[in-house]
Write a protein that holds these residues in place. Structure first.
Motif, short mmCIF file in Angstrom:
data_model
loop_
_atom_site.label_atom_id
_atom_site.label_comp_id
_atom_site.label_asym_id
_atom_site.label_seq_id
_atom_site.Cartn_x
_atom_site.Cartn_y
_atom_site.Cartn_z
N ASN A 79 0.82 -1.21 0.00
CA ASN A 79 0.00 0.00 0.00
C ASN A 79 0.85 1.26 0.00
O ASN A 79 0.59 2.20 -0.75
CB ASN A 79 -0.95 0.01 1.21
N SER A 105 2.44 1.81 -3.36
CA SER A 105 1.48 2.36 -4.33
C SER A 105 1.25 3.84 -4.07
O SER A 105 1.18 4.65 -5.01
CB SER A 105 0.17 1.59 -4.26
N ASP A 106 1.12 4.21 -2.79
CA ASP A 106 0.92 5.62 -2.46
C ASP A 106 2.11 6.46 -2.90
O ASP A 106 1.94 7.55 -3.46
CB ASP A 106 0.71 5.78 -0.95
N TYR A 107 3.31 5.96 -2.64
CA TYR A 107 4.51 6.71 -3.02
C TYR A 107 4.59 6.89 -4.52
O TYR A 107 4.86 7.98 -5.03
CB TYR A 107 5.75 5.99 -2.49
N LEU A 108 4.36 5.81 -5.29
CA LEU A 108 4.46 5.88 -6.74
C LEU A 108 3.38 6.79 -7.33
O LEU A 108 3.59 7.42 -8.37
CB LEU A 108 4.36 4.48 -7.34
N SER A 109 2.23 6.88 -6.69
CA SER A 109 1.14 7.69 -7.24
C SER A 109 1.21 9.16 -6.82
O SER A 109 0.68 10.03 -7.52
CB SER A 109 -0.21 7.11 -6.82
N THR A 110 1.86 9.44 -5.68
CA THR A 110 1.83 10.83 -5.18
C THR A 110 3.19 11.46 -4.94
O THR A 110 3.36 12.66 -5.17
CB THR A 110 1.04 10.89 -3.87
N HIS A 153 10.21 6.70 -13.26
CA HIS A 153 8.94 6.54 -12.54
C HIS A 153 8.07 5.49 -13.23
O HIS A 153 7.52 4.58 -12.58
CB HIS A 153 8.23 7.89 -12.48
N ARG A 154 7.97 5.57 -14.55
CA ARG A 154 7.17 4.60 -15.29
C ARG A 154 7.76 3.18 -15.18
O ARG A 154 7.03 2.20 -15.02
CB ARG A 154 7.07 5.02 -16.75
N ASN A 191 6.94 1.78 -11.79
CA ASN A 191 5.53 1.38 -11.74
C ASN A 191 5.34 -0.01 -12.33
O ASN A 191 4.62 -0.85 -11.77
CB ASN A 191 4.68 2.40 -12.50
N HIS A 197 6.82 -2.65 -10.07
CA HIS A 197 6.01 -2.84 -8.87
C HIS A 197 4.99 -3.97 -9.04
O HIS A 197 4.59 -4.61 -8.06
CB HIS A 197 5.30 -1.52 -8.55
#
Length: 363
Positions: free
Chosen positions: A163, A166-171, A182-183, A186, A189
């Motif tokens: 979780n 996911s939060d780190y990668l999205s925000t 970044h891509r 992702n 992940h």
């Protein structure tokens, strides 16, 4: 005058790092190097090692992530090469760096026959200052740090839990990572390799919580056996995390009331059931050394006392009787050893005893 029109100061600038993962601070150093040198050599350390929480991404993945953020003209001036660690021999590592730079660096046109002007570039703090002391023949170039970016903190956020990753990668990752990296992270992940590392992180957190009330950080002591006969070394296949599926030297933790050598012999007897009489093993002991790299083990500070047994050459290798519930033991030809198939620093322990060169067994 634009950066593209400025006359470069150097024929070649060298940047050494692990890039686990490449972040905006790394790119700032490389962009500065491209401004100041005709050619930039990036040496990616910890190449050909098994995935771990400290080294999650393989050399090819890190190379591709770095190249993805430069255009064709810049990539034409970038040489990105793998660099195998030599954890217990700085001289071997330095020689490998020197040879790679010697073979790649080129003088500018019109200076044929002259030595190229070479510099070592890095951030103004951290390991770069240590690197500079190892290469006094090269000039040094320091680049200011990009505040608030740390590869170790990025890894902690990515592998702390699914979780939080996911939060780190999205925000939060945009502050630290180039868009293409970044891509790539992702996509990683969602991979099976990432899932295994997340499981190891959960196990590590449980392990640390068990020692959370200790009055000081624990230091663990283990033993390992390097048993060699007729060009083969004795290894076990790990059947549980961490390092599930990797090859490892036989060994384990010492018991409270046993000597180190006795612990090593016990592990060979109980864990792999090596069919060699104990007096023969003791007579074959050629060396023992302490391996104490601070980052050698996922558990934290773990010292390993390793014992090198050189058994007399025989036409047949000693039998290994499977132990119930134990790890699967096997004899592996030295020519078949590859760093990315071995657990923690076990490849380097073997390398240290047998005097194998830095580039040995590397593809």
């Amino acid at each position: 005058m634009s950066d593209a029109m400025q006359q470069p100061d150097f024929d070649c600038l060298v940047f050494i790092g692990r890039f686990q993962p490449p972040h905006l601070g790394h790119l700032a150093v490389i962009r500065e190097a491209l401004k100041r040198a005709r050619q930039v050599i990036v040496l990616i350390g910890s190449a050909w090692q098994a995935r771990s929480l400290r080294n999650p991404w393989r050399f090819e993945e890190r190379r591709d992530m770095l190249r993805s953020d430069f255009n064709g003209a810049d990539n034409a001036r970038l040489e990105i090469e793998p660099l195998l660690d030599a954890l217990y021999n700085d001289d071997v590592w330095v020689r490998d760096v020197q040879r790679k730079v010697r073979d790649i660096a080129r003088p500018s046109q019109g200076k044929q026959g002259k030595l190229p002007r070479i510099g070592l570039i890095g951030a103004s703090r951290g390991q770069s200052s240590y690197f500079l002391s190892l290469f006094p023949q090269w000039e040094s170039v320091s680049v200011p740090l990009v505040d608030g970016i740390s590869a170790s903190r990025i890894r902690e956020r990515l592998f702390h839990s699914r979780n939080s990753a996911s939060d780190y990668l999205s925000t939060g990752a945009a502050h630290d990572l180039p868009a293409n990296v970044h891509r790539a992270l992702n996509a990683f992940h969602e991979s099976e390799a990432s899932q295994q590392l997340l499981e190891e992180q959960q196990l590590l957190e449980q392990y640390r919580s068990a020692w959370a009330q200790a009055p000081y950080p624990p230091i663990f002591v283990t033993v390992n056996a390097v048993v060699v006969q007729s060009g083969h070394v004795l290894l076990v296949r790990r059947n549980a995390a961490p390092g599930k599926g990797l090859l490892a030297l036989p060994g384990g933790f010492i018991n409270p009331h046993e000597r180190l050598q006795d612990a090593c012999l016990r592990e060979l007897r109980e864990r792999v059931r090596l069919k060699v009489p104990e007096p023969v093993l003791k007579g074959s002991l050629r060396d023992q050394r302490l391996f104490d790299n601070p980052h050698r083990s996922w558990r934290g500070r773990t010292l390993a006392e390793a014992f090198y047994f050189a058994l007399r050459p025989e036409q047949r290798l000693p039998q290994l009787k499977p132990a119930k519930g134990g790890e699967q033991a096997r004899w592996v030809a030295l020519a078949d050893l590859e760093p990315d198939t071995l657990f923690e620093d076990h490849f380097f322990i073997i390398q240290n005893f047998l005097g194998l060169p830095a580039g040995w067994a590397v593809p």
